[in-house]
Design a protein around this motif. Structure first.
Motif, PDB file in Angstrom:
ATOM      1  N   THR A   1     -24.882  59.215  28.129  1.00  0.00           N
ATOM      2  CA  THR A   1     -24.016  58.003  27.106  1.00  0.00           C
ATOM      3  C   THR A   1     -24.600  57.807  25.968  1.00  0.00           C
ATOM      4  O   THR A   1     -24.855  56.911  25.736  1.00  0.00           O
ATOM      5  CB  THR A   1     -23.512  56.298  28.258  1.00  0.00           C
ATOM      6  N   ALA A   2     -24.127  58.195  25.352  1.00  0.00           N
ATOM      7  CA  ALA A   2     -24.807  58.650  23.983  1.00  0.00           C
ATOM      8  C   ALA A   2     -24.354  57.908  22.796  1.00  0.00           C
ATOM      9  O   ALA A   2     -23.194  57.543  23.290  1.00  0.00           O
ATOM     10  CB  ALA A   2     -24.801  59.689  22.724  1.00  0.00           C
ATOM     11  N   VAL A   3     -24.618  56.629  22.660  1.00  0.00           N
ATOM     12  CA  VAL A   3     -23.558  55.424  21.829  1.00  0.00           C
ATOM     13  C   VAL A   3     -23.914  56.195  20.056  1.00  0.00           C
ATOM     14  O   VAL A   3     -24.316  56.077  19.712  1.00  0.00           O
ATOM     15  CB  VAL A   3     -24.638  54.405  22.358  1.00  0.00           C
ATOM     16  N   GLU A   4     -22.654  55.519  20.059  1.00  0.00           N
ATOM     17  CA  GLU A   4     -22.542  56.417  18.601  1.00  0.00           C
ATOM     18  C   GLU A   4     -22.764  54.692  17.843  1.00  0.00           C
ATOM     19  O   GLU A   4     -23.205  53.908  18.145  1.00  0.00           O
ATOM     20  CB  GLU A   4     -21.121  56.292  18.683  1.00  0.00           C
TER      21      GLU A   4
ATOM     22  N   LYS B   1     -12.911  52.119  21.760  1.00  0.00           N
ATOM     23  CA  LYS B   1     -13.722  50.804  21.184  1.00  0.00           C
ATOM     24  C   LYS B   1     -12.440  50.366  20.400  1.00  0.00           C
ATOM     25  O   LYS B   1     -12.534  48.872  19.907  1.00  0.00           O
ATOM     26  CB  LYS B   1     -14.321  51.788  20.477  1.00  0.00           C
TER      27      LYS B   1
ATOM     28  N   GLU C   1     -18.948  54.318  27.725  1.00  0.00           N
ATOM     29  CA  GLU C   1     -20.117  54.371  26.469  1.00  0.00           C
ATOM     30  C   GLU C   1     -18.823  52.759  25.824  1.00  0.00           C
ATOM     31  O   GLU C   1     -19.656  52.405  25.460  1.00  0.00           O
ATOM     32  CB  GLU C   1     -19.255  56.032  25.739  1.00  0.00           C
TER      33      GLU C   1
ATOM     34  N   GLU D   1     -30.726  46.416  37.779  1.00  0.00           N
ATOM     35  CA  GLU D   1     -31.243  47.531  38.891  1.00  0.00           C
ATOM     36  C   GLU D   1     -32.158  46.579  40.307  1.00  0.00           C
ATOM     37  O   GLU D   1     -32.567  47.214  41.006  1.00  0.00           O
ATOM     38  CB  GLU D   1     -32.406  47.953  38.351  1.00  0.00           C
TER      39      GLU D   1
ATOM     40  N   LYS E   1     -29.237  51.936  25.080  1.00  0.00           N
ATOM     41  CA  LYS E   1     -29.039  52.479  25.355  1.00  0.00           C
ATOM     42  C   LYS E   1     -29.311  52.741  26.645  1.00  0.00           C
ATOM     43  O   LYS E   1     -30.219  52.588  27.867  1.00  0.00           O
ATOM     44  CB  LYS E   1     -30.067  54.137  24.961  1.00  0.00           C
ATOM     45  N   PRO E   2     -28.112  52.513  27.337  1.00  0.00           N
ATOM     46  CA  PRO E   2     -28.028  52.167  29.139  1.00  0.00           C
ATOM     47  C   PRO E   2     -28.445  52.982  29.829  1.00  0.00           C
ATOM     48  O   PRO E   2     -27.868  54.604  29.646  1.00  0.00           O
ATOM     49  CB  PRO E   2     -26.664  51.578  29.549  1.00  0.00           C
ATOM     50  N   SER E   3     -29.515  53.183  30.359  1.00  0.00           N
ATOM     51  CA  SER E   3     -30.056  54.717  31.794  1.00  0.00           C
ATOM     52  C   SER E   3     -29.450  54.101  33.086  1.00  0.00           C
ATOM     53  O   SER E   3     -29.159  53.118  33.997  1.00  0.00           O
ATOM     54  CB  SER E   3     -31.245  54.293  32.242  1.00  0.00           C
ATOM     55  N   LEU E   4     -28.462  54.770  33.111  1.00  0.00           N
ATOM     56  CA  LEU E   4     -27.557  54.401  34.794  1.00  0.00           C
ATOM     57  C   LEU E   4     -28.110  54.496  35.948  1.00  0.00           C
ATOM     58  O   LEU E   4     -29.251  55.373  36.284  1.00  0.00           O
ATOM     59  CB  LEU E   4     -26.082  54.861  34.408  1.00  0.00           C
TER      60      LEU E   4
ATOM     61  N   ILE F   1     -21.675  49.478  32.213  1.00  0.00           N
ATOM     62  CA  ILE F   1     -22.414  50.253  32.599  1.00  0.00           C
ATOM     63  C   ILE F   1     -21.502  51.470  33.034  1.00  0.00           C
ATOM     64  O   ILE F   1     -21.370  52.616  33.250  1.00  0.00           O
ATOM     65  CB  ILE F   1     -22.755  50.328  34.168  1.00  0.00           C
TER      66      ILE F   1
ATOM     67  N   HIS G   1     -29.496  44.466  32.870  1.00  0.00           N
ATOM     68  CA  HIS G   1     -29.593  46.304  33.180  1.00  0.00           C
ATOM     69  C   HIS G   1     -31.213  45.879  34.291  1.00  0.00           C
ATOM     70  O   HIS G   1     -30.342  46.294  36.001  1.00  0.00           O
ATOM     71  CB  HIS G   1     -30.001  46.571  31.957  1.00  0.00           C
TER      72      HIS G   1
END
Lengths: 604, 213
Positions: free
Chosen positions: A153-156, B133, B98, B173, A163-166, B95, B169
């Protein structure tokens, strides 16, 4: 929640040892902690790649979220029509239940080594999972988890800060088979069983492997005819002595707070042990007979001569080899030593360690008992076997000496050993015209040993230090480690200075506890630290190598500062509060994937 | 797993509720030793609603492209309102897609003009699991959020917003949450979309357990 992780880990251990003994109910419980989708890959008859998902009951996958990328290109995937799900909250979506097979044309994947497969789904009970990515190795068709799912998921640029690391896997990764724990199990039974289990897991690692030739050598030296019972008795003696040595580690840790294994990595202890092995080797070659001193046998007049000696020898070698030959810092060992150090509870710590040592020794006992019948009883073969083990004893001695001398000299010692072995194998003896296969094979082995020895000798002369790649200097001269600068320190003051520098730049510090005699550290540097993935991840991290080769006040203080039991241990320190990021610590042997996850935890 | 006395109590409580047995995470309390309970319950940056002095806290982990979250949301709001003594904490945990990240950023950005709940409700009432978006922007704008100010606020507070998302997050986790929605109701961890009746039941159970301690 250390006390809860451990039993969970125990199941992992038991699964690997006793498949089928655990009730299915526990399997089900374990499964609820991970997403209910499993992916496997296969080949169709026409070279197509087949992706098959197993979808847990009550769960579904979205058709339009299945995505395959290879060599950074989207690959067309053909999927069967799914079930239509129409709901006011969902809109209309196509989903799959239970199982799904997707096909990718073989031609679409030409030239790619791996394909990355992303998919997403929900459970009917009312929870949706983040996208999951799996990597399919196109050669082996193995499916593995992606090291870091963040790039999916590259955020624009609009608001790209986060940047979420899922969470594609449960937080506590147990892929190494060991839990991250800092306490010991509560009950005695659990304590003993779990550490026996950990020991068994360690039995096939470099921690124990050097002991195999030692034990075999002991058995081969036996003057009595070697029955299975005698093999069992000798190897049990050896294993129990080894376990006792581990228990002693616990006691010493409680008294002095030190890991005796590491304290013993001194030139004197190593030199002494190397001498012992050289003597054993020479005796194996028949240069002289080793006899235990009279006082050792005086107490057992009825016992046949030599029996007591053999057992005393096995015990001595078992005890010392655990302490000096195979110093291996592993997560269970670290946990037990820290536990003892912090609570002073010698009984529990020593018991845990004894169980650990016994677990490590169990396969040795099996090998000693059943392998005994393989060893020759008499004649030329017995002589040859003894000589072979003599060479192995010399190898152990070289290994020990290698920890205290410069790498080039160590290489030269190995060269001498190999060339010597080659000569004795007849590498330079003329071959008679009618010589049989055995003689010819012997000569082949001899020549190979001699050539390898020469390569090592050349390498040593050229300053190489890796016995597996002695001639690497010849290939474009890039033996240096790539990438990140590593600052090596060996005193607390130097560490403080390095930390100050990093903190002023807001950088996380990774302290890499390492030592010359630590084989696992070398492997880590070569295979893990040097990997491009890791180098990339470590980009914003200051790497400080704490060299604890010597045992003195400075190195002891360095280790004590972060409760480090010994190398290899990797400690991450946050620039914000100067405290360790404990979840990211890595102890003992690790892999690129596991260590990558640790870095992710540290930089999160 | 070894079951401690505390866990046994929970398992017993859940046993009385066969209906809920399969949705309350294996009868576990979520507040284990290693978990930053205070951060989860009282993150100063996390938006809240309901009764700030309520005697029970519900923490909701959600995503703006999560259909189940959207399905359960009206029932949750309803129960919180009629109960009157529940504090509700919003954990934007983007999550799933995007665009979810963007959605969380504009909702949290609207907080700086006092309109988090307006933006949140607007985003939760757009149905579906694949809103982009543009759709989200439109929904927030239509609900009356000042878009120019929103953009400025998001830029000015980028660190605070991304810090909050990171913390959420990490908290999720640390509890091993696997997806959205998850509701922490008192001691219980419910990883499923509930309807009003079930929310009420779990709330009652949670109160009972709090009282019993």
């Amino acid at each position: 929640m250390p006390s809860r992780l451990l039993p969970a880990a125990l199941f992992v251990v038991l699964f690997s040892i006793l498949p089928g003994l655990i009730a299915p109910a526990q399997v089900a419980a374990a499964e609820t902690s991970r997403p209910p989708f499993t992916l496997s890959a296969g080949r169709g008859g026409d070279g197509n790649l087949l992706l098959t998902w197993n979808i847990g009951d009550g769960n579904y996958l979205y058709r339009d979220k299945i995505k395959v990328v290879a060599s950074s290109v989207d690959i067309p995937v053909s999927t069967p029509p799914g079930d239509i799900k129409d709901d006011v909250n969902f809109g209309s979506v196509e989903v799959y239940h239970r199982t799904l097979q997707a096909t990718i044309e073989g031609s679409a994947l030409k030239g790619a080594d791996e394909a990355s497969v992303t998919f997403q789904g929900c459970s009917e009970r009312g929870i949706c999972f983040p996208p999951m990515t799996r990597i399919v190795d196109l050669a082996t068709l193995q499916v593995r988890t992606e090291g870091n799912a963040a790039k999916a998921t590259a955020v624009e640029p609009a608001f790209a800060a986060w940047k979420p690391s899922l969470p594609s896997e449960p937080v506590a990764s147990q892929s190494s088979g060991f839990p991250e724990f800092s306490g010991l199990p509560a009950g005695w039974g659990m304590l003993i069983i779990s550490f026996l289990g950990f020991g068994l897991l360690l039995a096939f690692t470099p921690c124990v492997l050097p002991m195999v030739p030692i034990l075999a050598g002991i058995l081969a030296r036996s003057r009595e005819p070697l029955s299975a019972i005698r093999g069992f008795a000798l190897s049990t003696t050896y294993a129990v002595a080894m376990a006792s040595a581990y228990a002693v580690l616990g006691v010493v840790a409680a008294w002095s707070g030190q890991n005796l294994q590491i304290a013993l990595q001194t030139p004197y202890a190593l030199g002494f042990m190397a001498t012992v092995y050289v003597v054993l080797a020479l005796s194996s070659f028949g240069l002289f007979e080793l006899r235990m001193p009279a006082f050792a046998t005086a107490g057992a007049l009825n016992a046949p001569r030599g029996t007591i000696g053999a057992f005393a020898g096995a015990a001595t070698l078992g005890f010392t080899s655990a302490l000096i030959v195979g110093p291996c810092v592993t997560p269970p060992l670290a946990a037990a030593l820290l536990y003892v150090g912090q609570t002073g509870d010698i009984a529990r710590g020593a018991t845990a360690l004894f169980a650990l040592g016994l677990g490590m020794g169990l396969p040795l006992i099996l090998a000693g008992t059943f392998g005994s019948s393989i060893l020759p009883r008499s004649g030329a073969w017995l002589l040859a076997t003894r000589q072979l083990f003599g060479v192995l004893f010399l190898g152990v001695a070289a290994l020990l000496i290698g920890r205290i001398v410069p790498p080039a000299i160590s290489l030269a010692i190995w060269a001498a050993l190999l060339i010597g072995a080659g000569v004795f194998l007849g590498a330079f003896d003329p071959l008679r015209h009618r010589a049989g296969a055995v003689v010819r094979l012997r000569k082949t082995g001899g020549i190979l040993a001699a050539i390898y020895g020469v390569a090592l000798l050349v390498g040593a002369a050229a300053g190489a230090n890796d016995p597996l790649r002695p001639l690497a200097f010849a290939s474009s001269g890039s033996i240096d480690h790539r990438g990140l600068p590593v600052r090596t320190i060996n005193s607390p003051a130097a560490l403080d200075e390095a930390m100050r520098d990093a903190r002023s730049q807001g950088r996380i510090v990774m302290i890499d506890y390492s030592a010359e005699w630590c084989t696992a550290c070398k492997t880590f540097e070569r295979d893990v630290l040097a990997s491009p993935d890791i180098q990339r991840k470590l980009d914003g991290i200051t790497v400080v190598r704490a060299d604890v080769t010597a045992t003195n006040k400075d190195t002891t203080d360095l280790m004590r500062r972060y409760d480090v039991v010994g190398p290899p241990t990797l400690v991450f320190v946050s620039p914000r509060n100067g405290e360790e990021i404990r979840s990211a610590r890595s102890v003992g042997d690790t892999s690129v994937a596991d260590f990558g996850r640790k870095i992710d935890l540290a930089i999160r | 797993m070894i079951i401690s006395r505390r866990d046994a109590l929970v398992v017993g409580a859940v046993g009385l509720l066969p209906l809920l047995a399969n949705i309350i995470g294996a009868g576990q309390t979520w507040a284990a030793q290693e978990i930053d309970t205070k951060g989860i319950l009282h993150d100063p940056d996390a938006p809240e609603s309901g009764n700030p002095k309520g005697n029970l806290t519900i923490v909701s982990f959600f995503d703006y492209n999560c259909p189940f979250c959207k399905r359960a949301e009206p029932d949750l709001e309803k129960v919180v309102k009629e109960d009157g003594k529940i504090r509700l904490v919003y954990k934007d945990w983007p999550i799933l897609t995007e665009a979810s990240v963007y959605g969380a950023q504009i909702a949290l950005g609207a907080k700086y003009q006092g309109k988090y709940l307006i933006a949140h409700n607007a985003l939760m009432s757009v149905p579906g699991s694949k809103n982009d978006k543009a759709t989200m922007t439109k929904a927030v704008q239509a609900a009356g959020v000042d878009m120019e100010r929103l953009e400025a606020d998001i830029h000015a507070n980028a660190d605070a917003i991304s810090g909050l998302l990171h913390r959420t997050h990490a908290q999720a986790e640390s509890m091993g949450l696997m997806g959205t929605p998850v509701y922490l109701i008192g001691q219980f961890k419910v990883a499923a979309a509930l309807d009003a009746a079930k929310f009420r039941e779990v709330v009652a159970q949670a109160r009972q357990r709090q009282a019993g301690r």
